[in-house]
Design a protein around this motif. Structure first.
Motif, mmCIF file in Angstrom:
data_model
loop_
_atom_site.group_PDB
_atom_site.id
_atom_site.type_symbol
_atom_site.label_atom_id
_atom_site.label_comp_id
_atom_site.label_asym_id
_atom_site.label_seq_id
_atom_site.Cartn_x
_atom_site.Cartn_y
_atom_site.Cartn_z
ATOM 1 N N GLY A 1 -48.776 -21.997 -45.974
ATOM 2 C CA GLY A 1 -50.228 -21.922 -45.966
ATOM 3 C C GLY A 1 -50.678 -20.581 -45.437
ATOM 4 N N LEU A 2 -51.996 -20.380 -45.434
ATOM 5 C CA LEU A 2 -52.545 -19.124 -44.952
ATOM 6 C C LEU A 2 -52.297 -18.947 -43.454
ATOM 7 C CD1 LEU A 2 -55.988 -19.228 -46.774
ATOM 8 C CD2 LEU A 2 -54.098 -17.706 -47.320
ATOM 9 N N ARG A 3 -52.037 -17.720 -43.079
ATOM 10 C CA ARG A 3 -51.924 -17.378 -41.661
ATOM 11 C C ARG A 3 -53.070 -16.425 -41.340
ATOM 12 N NH1 ARG A 3 -46.372 -14.971 -40.324
ATOM 13 N NH2 ARG A 3 -46.734 -15.830 -38.245
ATOM 14 N N VAL A 4 -53.810 -16.738 -40.278
ATOM 15 C CA VAL A 4 -55.056 -16.036 -39.991
ATOM 16 C C VAL A 4 -55.065 -15.514 -38.562
ATOM 17 C CG1 VAL A 4 -57.578 -16.173 -40.039
ATOM 18 C CG2 VAL A 4 -56.222 -17.641 -41.561
ATOM 19 N N ASP A 5 -55.323 -14.222 -38.425
ATOM 20 C CA ASP A 5 -55.561 -13.595 -37.124
ATOM 21 C C ASP A 5 -57.072 -13.572 -36.924
ATOM 22 O OD1 ASP A 5 -55.897 -11.963 -34.927
ATOM 23 O OD2 ASP A 5 -54.663 -10.320 -35.676
ATOM 24 N N THR A 6 -57.580 -14.316 -35.957
ATOM 25 C CA THR A 6 -59.025 -14.476 -35.815
ATOM 26 C C THR A 6 -59.667 -13.538 -34.796
ATOM 27 O OG1 THR A 6 -58.955 -16.183 -34.081
ATOM 28 C CG2 THR A 6 -58.754 -16.923 -36.379
ATOM 29 N N HIS A 7 -58.900 -12.581 -34.263
ATOM 30 C CA HIS A 7 -59.501 -11.704 -33.258
ATOM 31 C C HIS A 7 -58.809 -10.348 -33.257
ATOM 32 C CE1 HIS A 7 -62.073 -11.453 -29.545
ATOM 33 N NE2 HIS A 7 -61.313 -10.385 -29.384
ATOM 34 N N ALA A 8 -59.486 -9.348 -33.819
ATOM 35 C CA ALA A 8 -58.968 -7.983 -33.825
ATOM 36 C C ALA A 8 -60.146 -7.029 -33.909
ATOM 37 C CB ALA A 8 -58.010 -7.764 -34.993
ATOM 38 N N HIS A 9 -59.897 -5.770 -33.619
ATOM 39 C CA HIS A 9 -60.944 -4.754 -33.619
ATOM 40 C C HIS A 9 -60.487 -3.540 -34.416
ATOM 41 C CE1 HIS A 9 -62.577 -7.090 -30.261
ATOM 42 N NE2 HIS A 9 -61.403 -6.962 -29.661
ATOM 43 N N ILE A 10 -61.425 -2.868 -35.047
ATOM 44 C CA ILE A 10 -61.122 -1.594 -35.698
ATOM 45 C C ILE A 10 -62.162 -0.568 -35.252
ATOM 46 C CG2 ILE A 10 -59.948 -2.619 -37.693
ATOM 47 C CD1 ILE A 10 -62.560 -2.138 -39.287
ATOM 48 N N TYR A 11 -61.723 0.681 -35.104
ATOM 49 C CA TYR A 11 -62.642 1.755 -34.742
ATOM 50 C C TYR A 11 -61.969 3.103 -34.974
ATOM 51 C CZ TYR A 11 -60.134 0.611 -30.358
ATOM 52 O OH TYR A 11 -59.186 0.282 -29.417
ATOM 53 N N HIS A 12 -62.780 4.158 -34.993
ATOM 54 C CA HIS A 12 -62.250 5.503 -35.170
ATOM 55 C C HIS A 12 -62.967 6.456 -34.218
ATOM 56 C CE1 HIS A 12 -65.869 6.543 -37.486
ATOM 57 N NE2 HIS A 12 -65.663 5.440 -38.192
ATOM 58 N N ASP A 13 -62.453 7.653 -34.101
ATOM 59 C CA ASP A 13 -62.928 8.587 -33.080
ATOM 60 C C ASP A 13 -64.377 9.027 -33.260
ATOM 61 O OD1 ASP A 13 -60.552 8.525 -31.718
ATOM 62 O OD2 ASP A 13 -59.753 10.377 -32.605
ATOM 63 N N ALA A 14 -64.893 8.971 -34.492
ATOM 64 C CA ALA A 14 -66.249 9.457 -34.734
ATOM 65 C C ALA A 14 -67.322 8.435 -34.377
ATOM 66 C CB ALA A 14 -66.398 9.856 -36.206
ATOM 67 N N MET A 15 -66.918 7.231 -34.020
ATOM 68 C CA MET A 15 -67.905 6.203 -33.696
ATOM 69 C C MET A 15 -68.538 6.472 -32.327
ATOM 70 S SD MET A 15 -65.890 2.864 -35.231
ATOM 71 C CE MET A 15 -66.893 1.680 -34.341
ATOM 72 N N PRO A 16 -69.847 6.252 -32.182
ATOM 73 C CA PRO A 16 -70.533 6.536 -30.919
ATOM 74 C C PRO A 16 -70.226 5.481 -29.856
ATOM 75 C CG PRO A 16 -72.062 5.581 -32.482
ATOM 76 C CD PRO A 16 -70.775 5.776 -33.231
ATOM 77 N N LEU A 17 -69.681 5.937 -28.753
ATOM 78 C CA LEU A 17 -69.356 5.026 -27.664
ATOM 79 C C LEU A 17 -70.636 4.628 -26.928
ATOM 80 C CD1 LEU A 17 -66.574 3.991 -26.565
ATOM 81 C CD2 LEU A 17 -66.812 5.698 -24.750
ATOM 82 N N ASP B 1 -49.808 -6.898 -42.922
ATOM 83 C CA ASP B 1 -48.795 -7.044 -43.967
ATOM 84 C C ASP B 1 -47.389 -7.082 -43.380
ATOM 85 O OD1 ASP B 1 -50.742 -7.071 -45.911
ATOM 86 O OD2 ASP B 1 -50.554 -4.947 -46.413
ATOM 87 N N ALA B 2 -47.152 -6.250 -42.379
ATOM 88 C CA ALA B 2 -45.819 -6.192 -41.776
ATOM 89 C C ALA B 2 -45.441 -7.491 -41.083
ATOM 90 C CB ALA B 2 -45.755 -5.034 -40.778
ATOM 91 N N HIS B 3 -46.438 -8.258 -40.647
ATOM 92 C CA HIS B 3 -46.166 -9.493 -39.909
ATOM 93 C C HIS B 3 -46.528 -10.748 -40.699
ATOM 94 C CE1 HIS B 3 -46.223 -6.449 -36.687
ATOM 95 N NE2 HIS B 3 -45.331 -7.234 -36.116
ATOM 96 N N GLY B 4 -46.812 -10.593 -41.979
ATOM 97 C CA GLY B 4 -47.041 -11.749 -42.821
ATOM 98 C C GLY B 4 -48.313 -12.505 -42.529
ATOM 99 N N ILE B 5 -49.381 -11.781 -42.174
ATOM 100 C CA ILE B 5 -50.670 -12.413 -41.895
ATOM 101 C C ILE B 5 -51.577 -12.219 -43.110
ATOM 102 C CG2 ILE B 5 -52.649 -12.511 -40.343
ATOM 103 C CD1 ILE B 5 -50.002 -13.280 -39.025
ATOM 104 N N ASP B 6 -52.127 -13.306 -43.619
ATOM 105 C CA ASP B 6 -52.864 -13.284 -44.877
ATOM 106 C C ASP B 6 -54.331 -12.906 -44.744
ATOM 107 O OD1 ASP B 6 -50.668 -14.617 -46.569
ATOM 108 O OD2 ASP B 6 -50.953 -16.033 -44.925
ATOM 109 N N ARG B 7 -54.993 -13.407 -43.714
ATOM 110 C CA ARG B 7 -56.425 -13.203 -43.508
ATOM 111 C C ARG B 7 -56.668 -12.761 -42.074
ATOM 112 N NH1 ARG B 7 -55.887 -14.008 -48.215
ATOM 113 N NH2 ARG B 7 -56.837 -15.635 -49.527
ATOM 114 N N ALA B 8 -57.829 -12.165 -41.840
ATOM 115 C CA ALA B 8 -58.145 -11.728 -40.479
ATOM 116 C C ALA B 8 -59.652 -11.690 -40.265
ATOM 117 C CB ALA B 8 -57.545 -10.359 -40.193
ATOM 118 N N VAL B 9 -60.035 -11.860 -39.015
ATOM 119 C CA VAL B 9 -61.435 -11.826 -38.619
ATOM 120 C C VAL B 9 -61.597 -10.742 -37.563
ATOM 121 C CG1 VAL B 9 -63.391 -13.152 -37.751
ATOM 122 C CG2 VAL B 9 -61.565 -14.302 -39.024
#
Length: 274
Positions: free
Chosen positions: A11-27, A49-57
């Motif tokens: 079945g689907l494997r879902v990571d429900t808590h992660a963050h993305i950001y880059h250096d140009a974003m205003p802190l 992909d490396a850990h076999g997770i299908d969906r993420a939030v």
């Protein structure tokens, strides 16, 4: 990779808590942490992909206030992603509807580092919570455990579903006896609250985390639990790896069938999939 991971897990494997950001974003001026590096979308997708997770939030990043632009772009381009946002309670309903079309599923209240949270019984907040409920979104709540009971009560009055971050962040000295954690369990029993088994490395002694997990499994069950990695581990950069969070999940929930049911809960809750 997605097809292989689904076949391997049943079945689907879902990571429900992660963050993305880059250096140009205003802190944000009141940011509690200054990231030591970037956490770009491509790196996160590669990690999934490396850990076999299908969906993420994606969880809205309080470090950048209400600058949700990067997450909105990510979910609009990636059907395997959803996100929450941090917004002003007076945000217009038409903006919220456009966010929903892009892949937003909730509003995050990240108040753990806020000295004085707002009055949730004010008209502005009651209006936002009602709109969240009407949109089919949820309120993602992150605060110190002792402050959770009042916030939970205010959100429940609106009818909006609640997702509690990081086991409810109970006071480490009281653990499962922390009034906030007890309030979380009672909210789960009332049927409109879910809890994330995430951020274990932030909470305190491993023995306490095991007690929290056992109590949640016993009283909430897999239908009210979610798993999240908390990638890229802000303030713990270089100390935690993605594989560590999966290993922790396996230790806290050693039964593979129960873990699969927790993933299925997330797939249903966030994506409407089984």
């Amino acid at each position: 990779m997605e097809r292989r991971s689904m076949m391997a897990s049943g079945g689907l494997r879902v990571d429900t808590h992660a963050h993305i950001y880059h250096d140009a974003m205003p802190l944000a001026q009141d940011a509690w942490h200054r990231p030591v590096g970037e956490a770009p979308l491509d790196a996160y997708l590669a990690c999934l992909d490396a850990h076999g997770i299908d969906r993420a939030v994606l969880a809205a990043v309080s470090l950048f206030g209400d600058y949700n632009d990067y997450a909105l772009e990510a979910v609009a381009a990636q059907p395997r992603l959803r996100t929450t946002v941090i917004i002003d309670p007076e945000t217009d309903i038409f903006i919220l509807r456009e966010m929903a079309k892009a892949g937003v599923v909730g509003v995050r209240l990240q108040w753990r580092s806020t000295p004085h949270p707002p009055d949730l019984d004010s008209f502005a907040w009651r209006k936002l919570f009602r709109r969240v409920a009407d949109l089919g979104w949820h309120i993602q709540l992150h605060d110190n455990g002792p402050r959770l009971p009042d916030a939970i009560a205010a959100i429940e009055r609106s009818g909006a579903p609640i997702v509690i971050d990081h086991f409810g962040r109970p006071d480490a000295a009281r653990g499962v006896n922390c009034p906030g954690f007890v309030a979380v369990l009672r909210a789960v029993e009332r049927g409109n609250c879910w809890v994330k088994m995430s951020g274990a490395f932030r909470l305190g002694p491993p023995a306490m985390v095991r007690e929290l997990a056992a109590a949640l499994l016993r009283q909430a069950g897999p239908e009210r639990l979610l798993w999240g990695s908390d990638w890229p581990f802000a303030a713990f950069e270089g100390q935690v790896a993605y594989a560590d969070t999966l290993a922790c999940f396996e230790q806290l929930v050693p039964d593979a069938a129960l873990r699969a049911r927790i993933h299925r809960t997330a797939a249903r809750f966030y994506f409407g999939e089984e």
